[in-house]
Design a protein around this motif. Structure first.
Motif, PDB file in Angstrom:
ATOM      1  N   MET A   1       0.831  -1.202   0.000  1.00  0.00           N
ATOM      2  CA  MET A   1       0.000   0.000   0.000  1.00  0.00           C
ATOM      3  C   MET A   1       0.870   1.259   0.000  1.00  0.00           C
ATOM      4  O   MET A   1       0.615   2.215  -0.741  1.00  0.00           O
ATOM      5  CB  MET A   1      -0.940  -0.023   1.212  1.00  0.00           C
TER       6      MET A   1
ATOM      7  N   ARG B   1      -8.795  -4.403  -5.105  1.00  0.00           N
ATOM      8  CA  ARG B   1      -8.967  -3.293  -6.046  1.00  0.00           C
ATOM      9  C   ARG B   1      -9.669  -2.114  -5.363  1.00  0.00           C
ATOM     10  O   ARG B   1      -9.360  -0.963  -5.645  1.00  0.00           O
ATOM     11  CB  ARG B   1      -9.757  -3.755  -7.277  1.00  0.00           C
TER      12      ARG B   1
ATOM     13  N   GLU C   1      -9.374  -1.267  -2.273  1.00  0.00           N
ATOM     14  CA  GLU C   1      -8.371  -0.578  -1.458  1.00  0.00           C
ATOM     15  C   GLU C   1      -7.428   0.246  -2.336  1.00  0.00           C
ATOM     16  O   GLU C   1      -7.013   1.344  -1.958  1.00  0.00           O
ATOM     17  CB  GLU C   1      -7.587  -1.583  -0.609  1.00  0.00           C
ATOM     18  N   ILE C   2      -7.085  -0.283  -3.504  1.00  0.00           N
ATOM     19  CA  ILE C   2      -6.234   0.499  -4.424  1.00  0.00           C
ATOM     20  C   ILE C   2      -6.947   1.799  -4.802  1.00  0.00           C
ATOM     21  O   ILE C   2      -6.343   2.867  -4.830  1.00  0.00           O
ATOM     22  CB  ILE C   2      -5.873  -0.336  -5.678  1.00  0.00           C
ATOM     23  N   ARG C   3      -8.247   1.709  -5.061  1.00  0.00           N
ATOM     24  CA  ARG C   3      -9.004   2.933  -5.364  1.00  0.00           C
ATOM     25  C   ARG C   3      -8.889   3.946  -4.230  1.00  0.00           C
ATOM     26  O   ARG C   3      -8.649   5.133  -4.467  1.00  0.00           O
ATOM     27  CB  ARG C   3     -10.476   2.606  -5.609  1.00  0.00           C
ATOM     28  N   GLU C   4      -9.041   3.454  -2.990  1.00  0.00           N
ATOM     29  CA  GLU C   4      -8.976   4.382  -1.858  1.00  0.00           C
ATOM     30  C   GLU C   4      -7.601   5.024  -1.724  1.00  0.00           C
ATOM     31  O   GLU C   4      -7.483   6.212  -1.429  1.00  0.00           O
ATOM     32  CB  GLU C   4      -9.340   3.648  -0.569  1.00  0.00           C
ATOM     33  N   ILE C   5      -6.565   4.220  -1.940  1.00  0.00           N
ATOM     34  CA  ILE C   5      -5.202   4.767  -1.880  1.00  0.00           C
ATOM     35  C   ILE C   5      -5.048   5.850  -2.938  1.00  0.00           C
ATOM     36  O   ILE C   5      -4.512   6.932  -2.664  1.00  0.00           O
ATOM     37  CB  ILE C   5      -4.160   3.643  -2.106  1.00  0.00           C
ATOM     38  N   LEU C   6      -5.537   5.578  -4.147  1.00  0.00           N
ATOM     39  CA  LEU C   6      -5.342   6.544  -5.241  1.00  0.00           C
ATOM     40  C   LEU C   6      -6.197   7.797  -5.052  1.00  0.00           C
ATOM     41  O   LEU C   6      -5.807   8.880  -5.497  1.00  0.00           O
ATOM     42  CB  LEU C   6      -5.612   5.890  -6.594  1.00  0.00           C
TER      43      LEU C   6
ATOM     44  N   PHE D   1      -4.752   6.504 -11.712  1.00  0.00           N
ATOM     45  CA  PHE D   1      -6.003   5.793 -12.008  1.00  0.00           C
ATOM     46  C   PHE D   1      -5.957   5.177 -13.407  1.00  0.00           C
ATOM     47  O   PHE D   1      -6.385   4.033 -13.600  1.00  0.00           O
ATOM     48  CB  PHE D   1      -7.219   6.727 -11.876  1.00  0.00           C
TER      49      PHE D   1
ATOM     50  N   ALA E   1      -3.677   2.090 -13.284  1.00  0.00           N
ATOM     51  CA  ALA E   1      -4.296   0.983 -12.545  1.00  0.00           C
ATOM     52  C   ALA E   1      -5.357   0.294 -13.402  1.00  0.00           C
ATOM     53  O   ALA E   1      -5.437  -0.939 -13.439  1.00  0.00           O
ATOM     54  CB  ALA E   1      -4.904   1.488 -11.239  1.00  0.00           C
ATOM     55  N   ARG E   2      -6.148   1.097 -14.111  1.00  0.00           N
ATOM     56  CA  ARG E   2      -7.180   0.479 -14.954  1.00  0.00           C
ATOM     57  C   ARG E   2      -6.557  -0.338 -16.089  1.00  0.00           C
ATOM     58  O   ARG E   2      -7.089  -1.391 -16.470  1.00  0.00           O
ATOM     59  CB  ARG E   2      -8.114   1.543 -15.533  1.00  0.00           C
TER      60      ARG E   2
ATOM     61  N   PHE F   1      -5.433  -3.617 -14.526  1.00  0.00           N
ATOM     62  CA  PHE F   1      -6.572  -4.505 -14.259  1.00  0.00           C
ATOM     63  C   PHE F   1      -7.092  -5.111 -15.570  1.00  0.00           C
ATOM     64  O   PHE F   1      -7.411  -6.305 -15.619  1.00  0.00           O
ATOM     65  CB  PHE F   1      -7.715  -3.752 -13.566  1.00  0.00           C
TER      66      PHE F   1
END
Lengths: 126, 126, 126, 126, 126, 126
Positions: F61, F90, F92-97, F113, F116-117, F120
């Motif tokens: 993280m 995923r 949690e990754i959104r929240e970090i970003l 973002f 990351a997309r 994925f």
């Protein structure tokens, strides 16, 4: 930990940044930052500064340029003194900072020139 | 503009980055970027690289370190080639990048090592 | 050196940052930083600020944004004062710093707002 | 969420970056990035761009300078187009980038000039 | 403005950074920085910290790492204290900063370790 | 070199970034980058990731946040995959970003973002 690399690193660090400076750092270390001091000695000063493929003078020149751009005044002061110890002249420091100002931008150059002059003034007074 | 500094700069830039590279840059210049090309030649290459207080080899070494940390891959490629032209060896580039990785951080080191290897592979193929 | 560009630069720099500030910088210059002061006057203030395609007010607005992001508090202070001299209002400075906070991140915004308030307080006291 | 600020933001964003561009962004949003798209619309475009204390043209000029220094080519492309939409001329973009090169350093200037020329070439072809 | 998000943000900010700290910030706000304080409360603390998908402790850990790398000592001090409030232990802070030193570079690590020790010393004295 | 730390590092690196990825890195190493690969294994993955005071999930993280801000897309891709391996979801990754976008600035958020997309999408296709 590789004891030999650690000791080489501690020795080089003392020779470059000053024996007193490094002894203070080691003595004042506590449980919180002791692992970081070990990392500094072994990796930064042992595994990299300990490599003999570049002379210390060149490593000091690179550090002045890099730390100026990284915008870390405390470390810049320590490494400006270390650079003089390693044989970089004040004229050479000026040339490095002229190049820093062009590649890193004028505000970076202004800050580094001011810090270098403060370091020189401090050394001239001592 | 100082014509003499401009011409010195243009000459040094061609000697370091390659005649063809610089001729292309100058030929393709248009009203939009011509003043910037002039600034580059006079200021960066004339007024700074034109100073004789540091050898070109040292300037190239500083640039590899600074441009790695500034995170500018296009310029890094051009200056890696320029460094080889100025007598920096591949072994010395490795040593610079090891130091970059420690002071600028591992991701910076990973990127610069990858780019340097791509530049070398390209040169070896030519 | 191009004498005319140098003199234009020195004049603009004095008009923007203050006559006293620049006279001090020039008087206190020594062999170490004199070439950098010359570079500042000729290139930064002559060759770029001397271009008339953007009004000084716009250049000051750009500098507040850029120097905030470059994280250079000393230069930010000088250029905040210069911006007021060039007709940027305190309300406009607030708007620039709101935008800085969004694009450069909250910690950058917090620092620049604090510095701007310190500069205003200092000016209001004088 | 403040619905009105969100809608103002979405409208301004579409006017600046292009209706098609923003519709694609909104349509392709999924659970992963939808909260970020909402933040962009409400916070960046509504609460900051929506403030009327600075004209959009000025905001675009600031963005070109800031995003150049932040070293974010994708966003720079989008905001160069947005700047043209907001009435910044190509000559003004050149002046901004000349200033960027001095304050942010030459490699930053080189990259931004190259990207701007690519954006112009793309627009001229369309 | 979304009143509910603003109030949630103000509450979380007070819980993390300290009631006194935030009350001072709000009381000393003037026309110049009030819109920025509102932005801080609503977006940073309401719309992001207010999301419950990550525990506050994790958010604090991320902030120590990010703000170290962003090189913002004032904010780092505030968030180191906030991290302790949110349950991050001093040992965990050490581990985060070891990782910061590797990824962000040694000078970044040296600065953050020094600042953390100053914060701890200040707290231990109180 | 400390052989045990090196081997621990090589093992953890393989477990986090993938066995195939690391085997390729080691096999393709040549005289130029072999010392850097050794430094990576021993120092980054052995001496820091090898410390057990933080769970791997937390380290991942922190890396997503730090590498986003350091603006290193290649490394970000590798560590996003590593984060999923280490149990970061995923969501949690959104929240970090989201938090990265607020503290590191909107352009940094937009880039991370998007990357990351892409990661994925690539994983979903495989």
């Amino acid at each position: 930990m590789d004891q030999k690399t650690y000791e080489t690193g501690l020795r080089i660090r003392s020779e470059v940044l000053g024996k007193e400076y490094v002894e203070n750092a080691m003595k004042s270390a506590d449980d919180f930052n002791r692992p970081f001091q070990a990392l500094l000695n072994e990796y930064c000063w042992g595994s990299v500064w300990g490599r003999e493929e570049l002379p210390r003078k060149t490593r000091s020149m690179l550090n002045i340029a890099m730390i100026s751009i990284l915008n870390r005044p405390h470390e810049l002061r320590a490494h400006l003194k270390g650079a003089l110890t390693n044989g970089v002249t004040r004229d050479e420091i000026r040339e490095i900072l002229m190049q820093v100002a062009i590649y890193g931008g004028i505000p970076c150059g202004v800050d580094s020139f001011r810090i270098a002059r403060e370091v020189f003034a401090e050394l001239d007074k001592a």
